[in-house]
Design an enzyme around this catalytic site. Structure first.
Site, PDB file in Angstrom:
ATOM      1  N   GLY A 244      35.206 -17.250  29.355  1.00  0.00           N
ATOM      2  CA  GLY A 244      34.047 -17.388  29.562  1.00  0.00           C
ATOM      3  C   GLY A 244      34.311 -15.977  28.977  1.00  0.00           C
TER       4      GLY A 244
ATOM      5  CB  SER B 155      38.737 -17.413  24.958  1.00  0.00           C
ATOM      6  OG  SER B 155      37.352 -17.870  23.967  1.00  0.00           O
ATOM      7  CD1 TRP B 156      36.596 -13.893  30.403  1.00  0.00           C
ATOM      8  CD2 TRP B 156      36.017 -12.267  29.220  1.00  0.00           C
ATOM      9  NE1 TRP B 156      36.683 -12.268  30.930  1.00  0.00           N
ATOM     10  CE2 TRP B 156      35.968 -11.600  30.048  1.00  0.00           C
ATOM     11  CE3 TRP B 156      35.673 -11.430  27.791  1.00  0.00           C
ATOM     12  CZ2 TRP B 156      35.353 -10.214  30.543  1.00  0.00           C
ATOM     13  CZ3 TRP B 156      35.001  -9.744  27.785  1.00  0.00           C
ATOM     14  CH2 TRP B 156      34.922  -9.212  29.517  1.00  0.00           C
TER      15      TRP B 156
ATOM     16  CG  ASP C 151      38.869 -20.385  17.566  1.00  0.00           C
ATOM     17  OD1 ASP C 151      38.115 -20.266  17.512  1.00  0.00           O
ATOM     18  OD2 ASP C 151      39.796 -19.919  18.137  1.00  0.00           O
TER      19      ASP C 151
ATOM     20  CG  HIS D 255      38.037 -21.081  21.053  1.00  0.00           C
ATOM     21  ND1 HIS D 255      38.565 -20.274  20.787  1.00  0.00           N
ATOM     22  CD2 HIS D 255      37.732 -21.721  22.218  1.00  0.00           C
ATOM     23  CE1 HIS D 255      38.297 -18.969  21.715  1.00  0.00           C
ATOM     24  NE2 HIS D 255      37.558 -20.066  22.789  1.00  0.00           N
TER      25      HIS D 255
END
Length: 337
Positions: A54, A121-122, A276, A304
Site C-alpha cells: 500500500g 512494495s510499500w 516491474d 511487481h
C-alpha cells in the site's frame, strides 16, 4: 504500492500449504487506532513479521505461506486504517513513523527480542524505515519490489512515466480529474479522496486502485479489475496511499538509501521483477549497492506482484535460506515430510 490481493492459484505450488493462526488479537496503539494482529506457524519458531503493501492494503491468509510453518513464528498485522484494523481508511495519526512505532509495540507485546522482517512494495519501504531505526531488533530482511518512496519514484507512477507504458489504463486513471488539474495529479486526487462528497471519493478511489492493480503483473490478470474495484479496499488503498505520497511518505529525500549503512550488520535478500513498472528495478539496484550484506535476485519473467510464479519461488527460497542461517538445528517442514 499494493499487490496483495492478486490471484495466488497459479503460484500455489511455490508456497507452503495454507495454515490457520494459533492466535488472533487486537492491539490498541493510541490515537484511536486498533490493529488486527495474528500469529501462525511454530510458537517457538524464528519470529518473522510480514509487512503488507500500500500503504492502505492489508494482510491475508496467503501471506502466511511464504514461511516454513515448522521453522517460523509468523506474525501478520494490518497497518493503521487497513484491512481489519480500525478505524477503516483513517489518515489521522497515520504516518511512516506511526507505523514504525506500532511495530515496536507489537514486538514488545509479543515478547520478541529480534525478528526477521519481510516486506514487499510499500512493505519494503516500511521494513527499511524500521530496520534503519531499530537495527538491533532485526535478525534479517527479505524484501521484494523495492520502493524507496523518493519523489521521482512517486512521480513515475502518478504523474509521468508508467503512463507511457500503459496509455490505455492511464486514460481511465485520468478520468475523474479535469484536464486543468492534470499538472499535479497527486494533489488533484488528494482533494477528492479527502473531500466531503462520498460519491466523488469512491469514484476517485476506484480509479486510483484499478490503475495500480492493472500495472502490477507482467501478464494481464482477469481478476484484477474486480478485485481492485472492491469499495472497501479501494477506499483504504487510495486514501492512505495518496495521503502518504503527498507527504513524500514522511521521509526526507533519499532518506532510506542514505541511511542504508545502518543495515551493515543485517543479512538480507532483495527480490525484484525485471519488468516491474510500478517500482522500477533501479531502486533495488541502488539499495543492493549501498547494502553489501544483501543479495539481489532479479526475476527475469516478472513484474511487481509477489504472487507471480518466479517472485513467489524466490521469496520462499529466501525465507528458507534465512531459516537455515538463523536456526540451523531446526528441521524444515520439507525434511519432516
Amino acid at each position: 504500492m499494493n499487490d496483495e490481493y492478486l490471484n495466488v492459484q497459479k503460484t500455489s505450488s511455490a508456497l507452503y500449504p495454507p495454515i490457520e493462526p494459533f492466535a488472533v488479537d487486537r492491539l490498541a496503539v493510541g490515537e484511536g487506532h486498533e490493529l488486527y494482529l495474528e500469529q501462525s506457524g511454530n510458537r517457538d519458531g524464528i519470529p518473522a513479521v510480514f509487512l503488507h503493501g500500500g500503504p492502505g492494503a492489508g494482510c491475508g491468509p496467503s501471506h502466511r505461506r511464504f514461511f516454513d510453518p515448522e521453522r517460523y513464528r509468523i506474525i501478520l498485522f494490518d497497518q493503521r486504517g487497513c484491512g481489519r484494523s480500525r478505524p477503516h481508511a483513517s489518515i489521522e495519526h497515520n504516518s511512516t513513523w506511526d507505523l514504525v512505532a506500532d511495530m515496536e509495540r507489537i514486538r514488545a507485546h509479543l515478547g520478541i527480542d529480534r525478528w526477521l522482517v519481510f516486506g514487499g512494495s510499500w512493505g519494503s519501504t516500511l521494513a527499511l524505515a524500521y530496520a534503519e531505526t531499530y537495527p538491533e531488533r532485526v535478525s534479517a530482511l527479505v524484501l521484494r519490489g523495492i520502493f524507496l518512496c523518493r519523489p521521482e519514484e512517486i512521480a513515475w507512477f502518478y504523474q509521468q512515466g508508467a503512463s507511457w507504458i500503459f496509455p490505455d489504463h492511464w486514460r481511465d486513471f485520468l478520468a475523474p480529474i479535469p484536464e486543468s488539474e492534470h499538472g499535479d495529479l497527486l494533489q488533484a486526487y488528494h482533494r477528492r479522496l479527502t473531500g466531503s462528497d462520498a460519491e466523488t471519493r469512491l469514484a476517485a478511489a476506484k480509479a486510483w486502485s484499478i490503475w495500480e492493480g492493472r500495472c502490477a503483473t507482467l501478464l494481464p490478470d482477469p481478476d484484477i479489475r474486480r478485485t481492485f474495484s472492491d469499495e472497501r479496499l479501494a477506499l483504504s488503498l487510495a486514501r492512505i496511499e495518496c495521503h502518504y505520497f503527498v507527504h513524500q511518505a514522511f521521509l526526507r529525500p533519499n532518506q532510506l538509501l542514505e541511511d542504508a549503512p545502518r543495515l551493515s550488520e543485517i543479512p538480507g535478500v532483495i527480490v525484484h521483477g525485471r519488468y516491474d513498472l510500478i517500482c522500477p528495478l533501479r531502486s533495488a539496484w541502488e539499495l543492493a549497492a549501498a547494502w553489501p550484506r544483501a543479495s539481489l535476485e532479479v526475476i527475469a519473467d516478472a513484474g511487481h506482484a509477489a504472487f507471480e510464479p518466479g517472485i513467489a519461488r524466490a521469496l520462499v527460497a529466501a525465507t528458507d535460506r534465512m531459516a537455515a542461517e538463523l536456526d540451523p538445528e531446526r528441521p524444515s517442514a520439507e525434511s519432516m515430510g
